[in-house]
Enzyme design. Structure first.
Site, PDB file in Angstrom:
ATOM      1  CB  CYS A 128     -23.513 -27.113 -77.716  1.00  0.00           C
ATOM      2  SG  CYS A 128     -24.237 -28.578 -76.520  1.00  0.00           S
ATOM      3  CG  HIS A 130     -27.797 -39.087 -65.022  1.00  0.00           C
ATOM      4  ND1 HIS A 130     -27.021 -38.449 -64.391  1.00  0.00           N
ATOM      5  CD2 HIS A 130     -29.255 -38.917 -64.684  1.00  0.00           C
ATOM      6  CE1 HIS A 130     -27.676 -38.153 -63.339  1.00  0.00           C
ATOM      7  NE2 HIS A 130     -28.969 -38.464 -63.537  1.00  0.00           N
TER       8      HIS A 130
END
Length: 382
Positions: free
Chosen positions: A148, A194
């Site tokens: 990130c 997910h």
């Protein structure tokens, strides 16, 4: 002689056209066979993300998705899918950034390409030089597997380059396609992955000048950047490679790790510019998830309104790894150029100080495997 100033001349973002609502994703996972160990937690996990929808290059609702995402030995297929989806998206967003910058291709002599979700060589950076019509001697610098925080790493590399070559331009492209690495194992970490990760792309054009007065109003002038590894957090964020894609494992203690280290890192970074937290008008925080943003707010004594753009990006796109913080920064810059009030919500006590300054101070930060904290202090040109 003025010091060379580096600023963001143009910025753009984009995502795959296909959207998946969080309700659809939760329903898919809840009705999937073979998740006996994690089934009872799926609904709660998805509800607590505060994500409304995500853009995915490969949706869970694709025909045959459940079967494909459970297959092993699919790494080669997934990387081929990455190439086919990545190039058109990167080209579209890069072209938009160049147009927003009012920049010609001849003015770019460095491309920094950032990703943690795909590998190929020649890379997307080489393809972009051809597709965008950039000069063949344009330098290329890939930044891979930095998670990130990689967008800010890319900005640091590009900033150093244009500062050393005044008048030159650099293009930073951050592209993440997490959906192409999804797996459907009966594992709590897979369910969490997910539920939060989405796909997207952001591109930034950097330029350097020797006359600060020539920088247009509402642009981000890059100031001090800092990279810090926090001790004892090696298992906080872990990226890996397996035969069915690239993996990301997040420690359940990640928010606590961040909140423990972040205040001191932030204060030390701001002190270099003789600033305090109260001097920061714009907080461009990586939208890593609800627990991450809540931890940042609590440990830095920020309000949810101050992180509005981070929460909005999380809600509309999910966690897009490296490019997510640039989606947030783009919204802040748009707000500054259009006198949007979002950036001054709950900052009335600092209004006089901000009006007296040449521009607004901002701070952007995100987190890399390690855990590393990448931090950028910037100032909005008046």
């Amino acid at each position: 002689m003025q010091d060379t100033q580096v600023f963001i001349q143009g910025i753009a973002s984009g995502a795959p056209a296909a959207r998946l609502s969080q309700k659809e994703a939760a329903a898919f996972m809840a009705h999937l066979d073979g998740l006996e160990k994690t089934h009872d937690r799926i609904e709660t996990i998805f509800e607590h993300t505060r994500i409304q929808e995500r853009h995915l290059a490969y949706s869970l609702l694709e025909p045959g998705a459940a079967s494909f995402l459970r297959k092993h030995g699919t790494l080669e297929t997934r990387m081929a899918m990455y190439e086919s989806h990545a190039l058109p998206l990167a080209e579209r967003v890069s072209q938009a950034a160049l147009e927003n910058a009012g920049c010609t291709t001849d003015e770019i002599d460095l491309v920094v390409f950032v990703s943690s979700t795909g590998f190929l060589a020649p890379g997307i950076d080489a393809h972009l030089i051809k597709q965008l019509g950039l000069k063949l001697d344009t330098a290329r610098h890939p930044v891979l597997f930095m998670g990130c925080a990689a967008a800010l790493v890319g900005l640091r590399i590009a900033s150093d380059h244009v500062k050393a070559h005044p008048g030159h331009g650099a293009l930073v492209v951050c592209l993440e396609l997490s959906s192409l690495n999804a797996s459907l194992e009966d594992d709590l970490n897979d369910v969490i992955i997910h539920s939060i990760f989405g796909d997207g792309c952001a591109a930034v054009v950097l330029r350097s000048v020797n006359e600060p007065s020539s920088i247009p109003s509402g642009r981000a002038i890059l100031r001090e950047q800092r990279s810090v590894l926090t001790p004892g957090t090696e298992d906080g964020i872990v990226l890996g490679l397996r035969d069915n894609g690239i993996t990301c494992t997040l420690s359940r203690h990640l928010p606590e790790m961040i909140s423990t280290a972040l205040p001191d890192i932030t204060d030390q970074h701001l002190a270099k510019a003789n600033l305090e937290r109260s001097d920061i008008a714009i907080w461009a925080v990586h939208p890593g998830g609800t627990r991450i943003l809540n931890s940042v707010q609590e440990c830095l004594s920020l309000s949810e309104a101050q992180l509005k753009h981070s929460w909005d990006v999380l809600s509309e796109y999910g966690n897009m790894l490296s490019c997510a913080v640039l989606f947030v920064l783009e919204r802040h810059l748009y707000a500054c150029r259009h006198n949007n009030s979002h950036d001054t919500i709950e900052l009335t006590e600092h209004t006089d100080k901000l009006k007296a300054s040449r521009g607004k101070n901002g701070l952007a930060f995100s987190f890399s495997p390690g855990i590393g904290v990448e931090m950028l202090h910037f100032e909005i040109s008046a």
